[in-house]
Design an enzyme around this catalytic site. Structure first.
Site, PDB file in Angstrom:
ATOM      1  N   ASP A   1       0.880  -1.170   0.000  1.00  0.00           N
ATOM      2  CA  ASP A   1       0.000   0.000   0.000  1.00  0.00           C
ATOM      3  C   ASP A   1       0.914   1.215   0.000  1.00  0.00           C
ATOM      4  O   ASP A   1       1.569   1.508   1.006  1.00  0.00           O
ATOM      5  CB  ASP A   1      -0.893  -0.014   1.240  1.00  0.00           C
ATOM      6  CG  ASP A   1      -1.794   1.209   1.343  1.00  0.00           C
ATOM      7  OD1 ASP A   1      -1.705   2.107   0.468  1.00  0.00           O
ATOM      8  OD2 ASP A   1      -2.569   1.291   2.314  1.00  0.00           O
ATOM      9  N   VAL A   2       0.973   1.944  -1.114  1.00  0.00           N
ATOM     10  CA  VAL A   2       1.941   3.037  -1.228  1.00  0.00           C
ATOM     11  C   VAL A   2       1.621   4.205  -0.294  1.00  0.00           C
ATOM     12  O   VAL A   2       2.475   5.060  -0.068  1.00  0.00           O
ATOM     13  CB  VAL A   2       2.046   3.554  -2.682  1.00  0.00           C
ATOM     14  CG1 VAL A   2       2.557   2.459  -3.603  1.00  0.00           C
ATOM     15  CG2 VAL A   2       0.720   4.124  -3.169  1.00  0.00           C
TER      16      VAL A   2
ATOM     17  N   ASN B   1       3.529   5.120 -10.412  1.00  0.00           N
ATOM     18  CA  ASN B   1       2.322   4.981 -11.218  1.00  0.00           C
ATOM     19  C   ASN B   1       1.047   4.724 -10.413  1.00  0.00           C
ATOM     20  O   ASN B   1      -0.048   5.012 -10.893  1.00  0.00           O
ATOM     21  CB  ASN B   1       2.541   3.821 -12.208  1.00  0.00           C
ATOM     22  CG  ASN B   1       1.273   3.346 -12.869  1.00  0.00           C
ATOM     23  OD1 ASN B   1       0.720   4.024 -13.731  1.00  0.00           O
ATOM     24  ND2 ASN B   1       0.803   2.176 -12.465  1.00  0.00           N
TER      25      ASN B   1
ATOM     26  N   TYR C   1      -9.117  14.034  -7.823  1.00  0.00           N
ATOM     27  CA  TYR C   1      -8.160  13.468  -8.777  1.00  0.00           C
ATOM     28  C   TYR C   1      -7.362  14.567  -9.473  1.00  0.00           C
ATOM     29  O   TYR C   1      -6.130  14.518  -9.548  1.00  0.00           O
ATOM     30  CB  TYR C   1      -8.908  12.626  -9.806  1.00  0.00           C
ATOM     31  CG  TYR C   1      -8.016  11.934 -10.816  1.00  0.00           C
ATOM     32  CD1 TYR C   1      -7.338  10.774 -10.477  1.00  0.00           C
ATOM     33  CD2 TYR C   1      -7.866  12.441 -12.115  1.00  0.00           C
ATOM     34  CE1 TYR C   1      -6.532  10.127 -11.396  1.00  0.00           C
ATOM     35  CE2 TYR C   1      -7.061  11.808 -13.031  1.00  0.00           C
ATOM     36  CZ  TYR C   1      -6.390  10.647 -12.675  1.00  0.00           C
ATOM     37  OH  TYR C   1      -5.579  10.010 -13.591  1.00  0.00           O
TER      38      TYR C   1
ATOM     39  N   LYS D   1      -3.227  15.410  -9.438  1.00  0.00           N
ATOM     40  CA  LYS D   1      -2.427  15.347 -10.657  1.00  0.00           C
ATOM     41  C   LYS D   1      -1.746  16.682 -10.956  1.00  0.00           C
ATOM     42  O   LYS D   1      -0.632  16.711 -11.486  1.00  0.00           O
ATOM     43  CB  LYS D   1      -3.291  14.887 -11.829  1.00  0.00           C
ATOM     44  CG  LYS D   1      -3.720  13.426 -11.717  1.00  0.00           C
ATOM     45  CD  LYS D   1      -2.539  12.490 -11.511  1.00  0.00           C
ATOM     46  CE  LYS D   1      -2.942  11.039 -11.453  1.00  0.00           C
ATOM     47  NZ  LYS D   1      -1.782  10.135 -11.303  1.00  0.00           N
TER      48      LYS D   1
END
Length: 246
Positions: A55-56, A82, A151, A155
């Site tokens: 789990d990053v 990613n 989101y 980004k």
């Protein structure tokens, strides 16, 4: 190392790198999906792969990931940063819950930071010094879709992280670039083929491209000498509404 390697863009990139002879650490939440990627790589790969369920968004998990890869390979030359999530879909800005906001920020931004920081530390200290970090941005790093604040915010922030890494890594031979991807054919983009809300309120079917087209671009970026860097690259379905969006 490739995060989010269990499906979609991450899987395609991992397979392309393995086929080119890279030894690849595969990171992702789902062990079964990582094993499937490893199985696909086994058929034609020149390099070996290592699956590390991670789990990053968890600092301890990221530390364990990098420790496992270092134990196996001894160094890290490339991180494809990613892993990501699109978060809630079709939720109006005023209705976004704190929990949904945090879930997207934790994975897309904090997770990217944690992995980049861990890679940076390794690349700075290893001999020969240096390496490359490639961040997965998005068309949404430039322009939003309707109802996409969590989101899109992450980004846009990824672009700032990329620029900071590029600057801070110069002294140590660490190159950092970003690939902004538009409408690659993955599970995340299935809705585009069925019809997706546009800025004018219409629902329109959008064209997509093969994930392999993205993987070839990442491989090109990865294989440059560290004296050269693709700072930003945009790879998108030719007919998607990006130019002129909004």
């Amino acid at each position: 190392m490739v995060t989010g390697a269990g499906s979609g863009i991450g899987r395609s990139v991992a397979l392309a790198l393995a086929e080119a002879g890279w030894s690849v650490g595969l990171a992702g939440r789902r062990a079964e999906a990582l094993e499937e990627t490893a199985s696909l790589a086994g058929g034609s790969a020149g390099g070996e792969v290592l699956c590390v369920p991670t789990d990053v968004a968890d600092p301890d998990g990221v530390a364990a990931l990098f420790a496992a890869v270092l134990e196996r390979y001894g160094r890290i030359d490339l991180l494809f940063n990613n892993a990501g999530t699109s978060g809630p879909r079709g939720v109006r800005f005023e209705d976004i819950s704190y929990e949904d906001w945090r879930s997207v920020v934790d994975v897309n931004l904090t997770g990217a930071f944690l992995c980049a920081q861990a890679a940076f530390r390794v690349m700075k200290d290893q001999t020969p010094q240096g390496g490359r970090i490639i961040n997965n941005g998005s068309i949404s790093a430039h322009v939003p879709r309707p109802n996409s604040a969590p989101y899109t915010s992450t980004k846009h922030a990824m672009t700032g992280l990329t620029k900071s890494l590029s600057l801070d890594g110069r002294a140590y031979g660490i190159a950092c670039g970003q690939i902004d991807i538009g409408n690659a054919a993955t599970e995340m983009t299935k809705r585009m083929r069925a019809g997706i809300l546009q800025a004018n309120g219409e629902v329109v079917v959008e064209p997509v491209m093969a994930a392999g087209d993205v993987a070839r671009t990442v491989r090109h970026m990865a294989e440059l000498p560290l004296e050269a860097n693709v700072q930003f690259a945009t790879v998108m379905a030719t007919g998607m509404p990006y130019i002129g969006r909004g």
